[in-house]
Scaffold this motif. Structure first.
Motif, mmCIF file in Angstrom:
data_model
loop_
_atom_site.group_PDB
_atom_site.id
_atom_site.type_symbol
_atom_site.label_atom_id
_atom_site.label_comp_id
_atom_site.label_asym_id
_atom_site.label_seq_id
_atom_site.Cartn_x
_atom_site.Cartn_y
_atom_site.Cartn_z
ATOM 1 N N THR A 54 -62.879 16.726 -25.064
ATOM 2 C CA THR A 54 -62.951 15.290 -25.342
ATOM 3 C C THR A 54 -64.375 14.913 -25.731
ATOM 4 O O THR A 54 -65.327 15.658 -25.457
ATOM 5 N N ASP A 55 -64.523 13.743 -26.353
ATOM 6 C CA ASP A 55 -65.850 13.311 -26.799
ATOM 7 C C ASP A 55 -66.501 12.397 -25.769
ATOM 8 O O ASP A 55 -66.009 12.248 -24.646
ATOM 9 N N ASN A 56 -67.601 11.768 -26.147
ATOM 10 C CA ASN A 56 -68.357 10.941 -25.220
ATOM 11 C C ASN A 56 -67.653 9.632 -24.858
ATOM 12 O O ASN A 56 -68.097 8.907 -23.976
ATOM 13 N N PHE A 57 -66.550 9.340 -25.522
ATOM 14 C CA PHE A 57 -65.748 8.165 -25.175
ATOM 15 C C PHE A 57 -64.423 8.557 -24.516
ATOM 16 O O PHE A 57 -63.553 7.705 -24.299
ATOM 17 N N GLY A 58 -64.254 9.849 -24.238
ATOM 18 C CA GLY A 58 -63.025 10.321 -23.609
ATOM 19 C C GLY A 58 -61.865 10.484 -24.573
ATOM 20 O O GLY A 58 -60.722 10.669 -24.148
ATOM 21 N N ARG A 59 -62.138 10.457 -25.867
ATOM 22 C CA ARG A 59 -61.077 10.620 -26.864
ATOM 23 C C ARG A 59 -60.829 12.102 -27.123
ATOM 24 O O ARG A 59 -61.763 12.910 -27.104
ATOM 25 N N ASP A 60 -59.603 12.445 -27.388
ATOM 26 C CA ASP A 60 -59.221 13.837 -27.632
ATOM 27 C C ASP A 60 -59.806 14.304 -28.972
ATOM 28 O O ASP A 60 -59.493 13.738 -30.025
ATOM 29 N N VAL A 61 -60.646 15.338 -28.927
ATOM 30 C CA VAL A 61 -61.331 15.810 -30.136
ATOM 31 C C VAL A 61 -60.339 16.410 -31.123
ATOM 32 O O VAL A 61 -60.454 16.203 -32.339
ATOM 33 N N PHE A 62 -59.339 17.147 -30.632
ATOM 34 C CA PHE A 62 -58.366 17.759 -31.534
ATOM 35 C C PHE A 62 -57.601 16.698 -32.322
ATOM 36 O O PHE A 62 -57.369 16.848 -33.521
ATOM 37 N N SER A 63 -57.216 15.624 -31.674
ATOM 38 C CA SER A 63 -56.503 14.543 -32.363
ATOM 39 C C SER A 63 -57.380 13.923 -33.439
ATOM 40 O O SER A 63 -56.925 13.630 -34.550
ATOM 41 N N ARG A 64 -58.650 13.730 -33.118
ATOM 42 C CA ARG A 64 -59.566 13.132 -34.085
ATOM 43 C C ARG A 64 -59.878 14.100 -35.228
ATOM 44 O O ARG A 64 -60.068 13.685 -36.369
ATOM 45 N N VAL A 65 -59.907 15.399 -34.916
ATOM 46 C CA VAL A 65 -60.097 16.389 -35.980
ATOM 47 C C VAL A 65 -58.900 16.387 -36.925
ATOM 48 O O VAL A 65 -59.056 16.491 -38.149
ATOM 49 N N MET A 66 -57.698 16.281 -36.380
ATOM 50 C CA MET A 66 -56.502 16.212 -37.220
ATOM 51 C C MET A 66 -56.586 15.043 -38.197
ATOM 52 O O MET A 66 -56.342 15.190 -39.402
#
Length: 268
Positions: A54-66
């Motif tokens: 996850t990133d510095n805001f707790g968001r899923d990195v894989f989802s954001r990469v997609m």
């Protein structure tokens, strides 16, 4: 012994197919919301729940990469379509007719390429706004000269061949000569140019987002993710690796495909 198979095309095809499947899926579904924040899960390492952490805001990195990879792919594809289409029109006229039209259009292309493309794109987008359409239009215009030069060179070398002279003597219309008789014979150099253009467009979009004049938060962008991850390289390296690895895979897959197509042409 005669070599068989085409490992470049096979590897590139497999990578491209996998990436395309992930990108298309990302347009409709991601494991987690790409914008919802969760302070309790910020900077979590890769796990079964969060493959890329996850990133510095707790968001899923894989989802954001997609989502970010899909945005980069879409922008790069549209840039190539605009640049290649306009480049074919300009290059075919310049290469086939020559003369004053060739001189004027070539000088215009030279003027555009005299300045760094990324700098011009940043200026255009900073003036018009950082929407996807403006980014695509700015990069598409700046990519026209490279395609026009490739096409112009091919047309200039083909226009005086015997089969083109015969077509003119038979009264074949000029547009048909340009785009039915000559254009197919430029694909051997045009396809690699399109691949290079696609890769450059991916890097340009990522660079613009990295500098803050591209896709704007909270929308996901690979370049923005790389920029935001700089402060966490030591503590959360997975944040940068997810976006960086995606850019590398996008470029590598299409480069391998291009190499494979060129090898097929050489074998034939």
């Amino acid at each position: 012994m005669k070599k068989t198979g085409n490992p470049y095309l096979l590897t590139g095809g497999i990578l491209s197919a996998l990436l395309t499947a992930v990108i298309i899926t990302g347009f409709f579904w991601t494991p987690y919301s790409t914008t919802a924040m969760n302070a309790k899960e910020k900077l979590q390492p890769p796990s079964a729940a969060h493959w890329f952490g996850t990133d510095n805001f707790g968001r899923d990195v894989f989802s954001r990469v997609m989502q970010g990879a899909g945005t980069s792919f879409l922008i790069a594809a549209l840039v190539v379509v605009i640049g290649c289409s306009a480049g074919i029109l300009i290059g075919s006229v310049c290469g086939y007719f020559g003369g004053t039209a060739d001189l004027i259009l070539t000088r215009i292309c030279d003027t555009i390429t005299a300045f760094p493309a990324i700098l011009l794109a940043l200026v255009i987008v900073s003036i018009t706004g950082s929407s996807v359409s403006n980014i695509v239009l700015a990069l598409g215009i700046l990519f026209i000269p490279s395609f026009a030069r490739v096409v112009r060179t091919q047309y200039a070398g083909i226009r005086n061949l015997n089969y083109i002279k015969a077509a003119r003597l038979q009264g074949v219309r000029t547009p048909r000569i340009l785009y039915t008789h000559i254009l197919p014979n430029t694909l051997s150099v045009l396809v690699p140019a399109m691949t290079i253009g696609f890769n450059n467009a991916v890097l340009a979009e990522a660079g613009m987002s990295f500098l803050g004049i591209g896709i704007q938060p909270p929308e996901a962008s690979l370049g923005t993710m790389l920029r935001d991850s700089q402060n966490y390289l030591a503590t959360a390296p997975w944040y940068a690796l997810g976006a960086g690895f995606s850019i590398v895979l996008l470029i590598l897959s299409f480069s391998l495909m291009s190499e494979g197509v060129q090898n097929l042409d050489a074998q034939n």
